[in-house]
Every structure is written in C-alpha cells, then in structure tokens.
Scaffold this motif. Structure first.
Motif, PDB file in Angstrom:
ATOM      1  N   LYS A  74       7.512  19.891  -2.873  1.00 55.65           N
ATOM      2  CA  LYS A  74       8.498  20.809  -2.332  1.00 55.65           C
ATOM      3  C   LYS A  74       9.885  20.559  -2.906  1.00 55.65           C
ATOM      4  N   ASN A  75      10.242  19.293  -3.012  1.00 59.67           N
ATOM      5  CA  ASN A  75      11.588  18.926  -3.432  1.00 59.67           C
ATOM      6  C   ASN A  75      11.588  17.450  -3.850  1.00 59.67           C
ATOM      7  N   LYS A  76      12.763  16.918  -4.110  1.00 58.52           N
ATOM      8  CA  LYS A  76      12.873  15.531  -4.554  1.00 58.52           C
ATOM      9  C   LYS A  76      12.472  14.556  -3.450  1.00 58.52           C
ATOM     10  N   ALA A  77      12.754  14.918  -2.205  1.00 62.90           N
ATOM     11  CA  ALA A  77      12.359  14.065  -1.085  1.00 62.90           C
ATOM     12  C   ALA A  77      10.843  13.951  -1.010  1.00 62.90           C
ATOM     13  N   ASP A  78      10.155  15.050  -1.267  1.00 66.74           N
ATOM     14  CA  ASP A  78       8.690  15.055  -1.254  1.00 66.74           C
ATOM     15  C   ASP A  78       8.134  14.153  -2.357  1.00 66.74           C
ATOM     16  N   ILE A  79       8.762  14.203  -3.524  1.00 74.02           N
ATOM     17  CA  ILE A  79       8.346  13.332  -4.630  1.00 74.02           C
ATOM     18  C   ILE A  79       8.554  11.874  -4.255  1.00 74.02           C
ATOM     19  N   PHE A  80       9.727  11.584  -3.697  1.00 75.12           N
ATOM     20  CA  PHE A  80      10.003  10.200  -3.323  1.00 75.12           C
ATOM     21  C   PHE A  80       9.008   9.680  -2.306  1.00 75.12           C
ATOM     22  N   GLU A  81       8.675  10.499  -1.302  1.00 77.93           N
ATOM     23  CA  GLU A  81       7.748  10.060  -0.262  1.00 77.93           C
ATOM     24  C   GLU A  81       6.378   9.734  -0.862  1.00 77.93           C
ATOM     25  N   ALA A  82       5.937  10.541  -1.832  1.00 79.17           N
ATOM     26  CA  ALA A  82       4.656  10.281  -2.489  1.00 79.17           C
ATOM     27  C   ALA A  82       4.704   8.980  -3.293  1.00 79.17           C
ATOM     28  N   ILE A  83       5.823   8.734  -3.964  1.00 81.97           N
ATOM     29  CA  ILE A  83       5.984   7.487  -4.712  1.00 81.97           C
ATOM     30  C   ILE A  83       5.990   6.297  -3.768  1.00 81.97           C
ATOM     31  N   TRP A  84       6.742   6.410  -2.690  1.00 83.84           N
ATOM     32  CA  TRP A  84       6.876   5.318  -1.739  1.00 83.84           C
ATOM     33  C   TRP A  84       5.539   4.997  -1.078  1.00 83.84           C
ATOM     34  N   ALA A  85       4.773   6.035  -0.764  1.00 87.27           N
ATOM     35  CA  ALA A  85       3.449   5.820  -0.170  1.00 87.27           C
ATOM     36  C   ALA A  85       2.541   5.070  -1.132  1.00 87.27           C
ATOM     37  N   ARG A  86       2.612   5.400  -2.403  1.00 86.62           N
ATOM     38  CA  ARG A  86       1.776   4.739  -3.400  1.00 86.62           C
ATOM     39  C   ARG A  86       2.213   3.292  -3.620  1.00 86.62           C
ATOM     40  N   LEU A  87       3.514   3.050  -3.637  1.00 85.45           N
ATOM     41  CA  LEU A  87       4.023   1.703  -3.888  1.00 85.45           C
ATOM     42  C   LEU A  87       3.726   0.751  -2.729  1.00 85.45           C
ATOM     43  N   ARG A  88       3.808   1.275  -1.512  1.00 86.75           N
ATOM     44  CA  ARG A  88       3.682   0.379  -0.360  1.00 86.75           C
ATOM     45  C   ARG A  88       2.238   0.163   0.076  1.00 86.75           C
ATOM     46  N   GLN A  89       1.280   0.863  -0.524  1.00 83.12           N
ATOM     47  CA  GLN A  89      -0.087   0.797  -0.068  1.00 83.12           C
ATOM     48  C   GLN A  89      -0.656  -0.621  -0.037  1.00 83.12           C
ATOM     49  N   PRO A  90      -0.473  -1.441  -1.106  1.00 83.66           N
ATOM     50  CA  PRO A  90      -1.002  -2.817  -1.031  1.00 83.66           C
ATOM     51  C   PRO A  90      -0.427  -3.619   0.133  1.00 83.66           C
TER      52      PRO A  90
END
Length: 231
Positions: A74-90
């Motif tokens: 949707k926007n840059k916030a949506d991109i960031f949330e997807a990145i953050w979810a991937r980074l924090r998964q471990p």
C-alpha cells in the motif's frame, strides 16, 4: 541490485518455472518480485534512511515500476512492516519458546533470547537502523507516522512478553512467588534498551557480540537478587 532483481523476476530457468502449472508459476513469480522489492527497500532504508527513501527509489533500484510496488504494498509503511516481520521472525520464535507455559526452564530460554537480541543488533545493520527508529519515533511523521505507531506497539508487546516469561519463571520456581512481574519486566526491558542504545551512541566501541553473554548474566543476577526479598 537492478541486475539481481531482473534476473530473479524475469529470467527464470525452464526447469524451475516453465515446467510448473501456470497458476503456480505466476504465484512464484509474484513472490520473487515481492521479495526483490523487500530486499531492495531494506538496502535503501539502511543506506539512505527510511525518511529519505521514496517508493520511486525502491522501484528504480529494483528495476521495476511504481505500479509493481503498489501491486504488492500500500505504501512505505506497509513495506517496512513486511521487512520488520521478516527480520524479527527468528527472535519471535525464540521468544515464543521462552514464554511457553510448557518450558521447564524459562530463565534459561530468556538468557538465550537476550543474548540473541544483542548479537543480532551487533551483527546486522538493518536491526541497528530499526532500533534507532524505535527510540527516535518523533522523526516518523506524515506518511511515516504509522511506522512509528507500529514500532511503539511492538515495543510494548515485547515488554508484555518479558512479563510472561518472568511469570513462567515464578511458576517453575526459578524466581520467588512474590516476584514483582511488571516491575521486573520494566527493568529488564529498560536495561536491554539502554545497553544497545549506549553501544550505538558510543560508536560500537565494545565487542557487543562476544560480551553479550556476560552482560545478560549480569542483568539476570540483578533481577534475581534485586527482588529476592520483595513483598
């Protein structure tokens, strides 16, 4: 980055994609495009900062169109949330095991979690960038306000997770029954934030990766002894 993304999205080998059914091939191509955009955005966020990075920057760097960006996000916030979810998964996985009621030694798992957090921040510039954003949320205004709000919520959730871990430790008799859970979680979380923030502000002079176990042990000793006589 452009060449890598173009290769990922447009130059599929016959064996890996052409032999697949069309629906599955299309789905995998879309996933490749999405991952390419996330990889590109993460690189730009770390290099330029999230405030200075635009969706056009991300599209150009990935060799794609803005339409491709908006198709997935949707926007840059949506991109960031997807990145953050991937980074924090471990770390989320380790936190889940730490707060599980079935874990027989929650403080041991908590130690592993805290060491892993410090080592992850010490070894990955993207986590350092996100930590700075967490403590400097006032910079996230306008269309980035949603990111700041999400980070604040995540920060609060993590403290609640600490409280659940400490509650498990009480139940497993690793901490006294009258242990002040909310206060202990507050101190633990604040100490972790302080260690990482000071390490960043001092220019990473200490070897946080190697010293993390010693730092965490000192934190846990303080928790055990500081509240051992709590009423």
């Amino acid at each position: 980055m452009y060449v890598r993304c173009v290769n990922l999205v447009f130059t599929k080998s016959y064996n890996s994609l052409e032999s697949l059914p069309l629906a599955r091939r299309t789905k995998e191509e879309a996933l490749e495009t999405r991952n390419c955009l996330l990889d590109t955005a993460l690189k730009l966020f770390c290099d330029k900062g999230i405030v200075s990075t635009t969706l056009t920057d991300i599209a150009n760097e990935a060799g794609l169109t803005r339409g491709a960006v908006y198709w997935h996000f949707k926007n840059k916030a949506d991109i960031f949330e997807a990145i953050w979810a991937r980074l924090r998964q471990p770390l989320e996985t380790l936190a889940d095991s730490s707060e599980s009621p079935d874990e027989p030694y929650p403080l041991d798992r908590l130690r592993e979690l805290l060491v892993a957090i410090m080592r992850t921040v010490a070894g990955q510039s993207e986590h350092q960038q996100i930590f700075r954003m967490m403590v400097n949320r006032s910079e996230l205004e306008g269309d980035l306000k949603e990111i700041g709000e999400n980070l604040q919520a995540a920060h609060k959730r993590f403290r609640v997770r600490f409280e659940r871990i400490l509650s498990n430790a009480v139940r497993r008799e690793q901490l006294p029954r009258n242990y002040p859970l909310e206060l202990g979680a507050f101190v633990l979380h604040s100490t972790l934030d302080g260690v990482v923030l000071n390490w960043l502000e001092e220019g990473r002079q200490r070897d946080l990766c190697n010293e993390a176990p010693q730092i965490v042990d000192a934190m846990l000793v303080s928790l055990r002894q500081g509240y051992s006589q709590a009423d």
